[in-house]
Design an enzyme around this catalytic site. Structure first.
Site: not given
Ligand code: DER
Length: 211
Positions: A30, A95-96, A102
């Protein structure tokens, strides 16, 4: 200012680090969702690699030039969010469910920049660490690992199974080494401080820049 406003503030601040001609790694989540329009608005001549189909789709719709990672072996800069940022610089990401891709992109970047709202810095890592597991031999891997709860979400873009490790997080370096050594574990969401060059944390309208 809301956390969404802070995410946007951090994202906009990071765009100033991107220059014409760069090859850019785009994270997922996000916070990155605010990065994409801000980056597109600069109209730079850049090429981007996305770390997830949703980032690729959103970036392409905004007119950013998305190329396949097979065309790139280094990035001038990669920009991504984080779930937690520890005082010593260790990150929890994933989280995503995009942490495996990544981490490959972050590791291949000359400059890895993390953008975050004020909720992301923590006194100590807590909760759980996302993990991606090979579907092959999953039951054996889960038996060996313990403390992993599988998510109800579809598999990762690369066919892995996403779960969360709920064990002791007091020594992230030791845990990262143990998880990385586990047969059947593709990768985990612990990112070492050595991988991170800049952290931009928005607190209200102010941006703290840690290097
Ligand atoms: O899933 C991931 O790795 C995202 O980059 C997470 O680390 C950050 O997600 P957010 O910007 O929705 O908080």
């Amino acid at each position: 200012m809301s956390s969404e406003d802070e995410k946007r503030t951090a994202a906009v601040a990071s765009v100033g680090l991107v220059e014409n001609g760069m090859t850019v790694g785009l994270g997922t989540g996000s916070t990155v969702a605010y990065l994409l329009p801000a980056l597109a608005a600069r109209g730079l001549d850049i090429r981007c690699v996305a770390t997830s189909p949703r980032t690729a789709t959103a970036a392409g719709e905004l007119g950013l030039r998305i190329v396949d990672f097979s065309e790139v072996d280094r990035f001038d800069i990669a920009i991504d969010g984080a779930d937690q940022i520890a005082p010593d610089g260790w990150l929890i990401k994933g989280g995503g469910a995009a942490h495996t891709r990544e981490k490959v992109v972050a590791n291949a970047a000359d400059r890895f920049v993390v953008i975050a709202d004020a909720s992301k810095p923590v006194d100590a890592l807590h909760g759980s660490v996302p993990v991606e597991l090979l579907a092959y031999g999953l039951s054996a891997t889960l038996r060996e690992l313990a403390h992993v709860v599988l998510r109800d979400v579809p598999r990762s873009p690369d066919g892995g199974v996403i779960g969360d490790y709920h064990g002791d997080l007091s020594d992230p370096a030791a845990l990262a080494a143990r998880l990385s050594a586990a047969p059947g574990l593709v990768d985990h969401g612990l990112f070492p401080p050595s991988m991170v060059n800049d952290v931009l944390i928005a607190r209200g309208s102010d941006v703290e820049h840690r290097v």
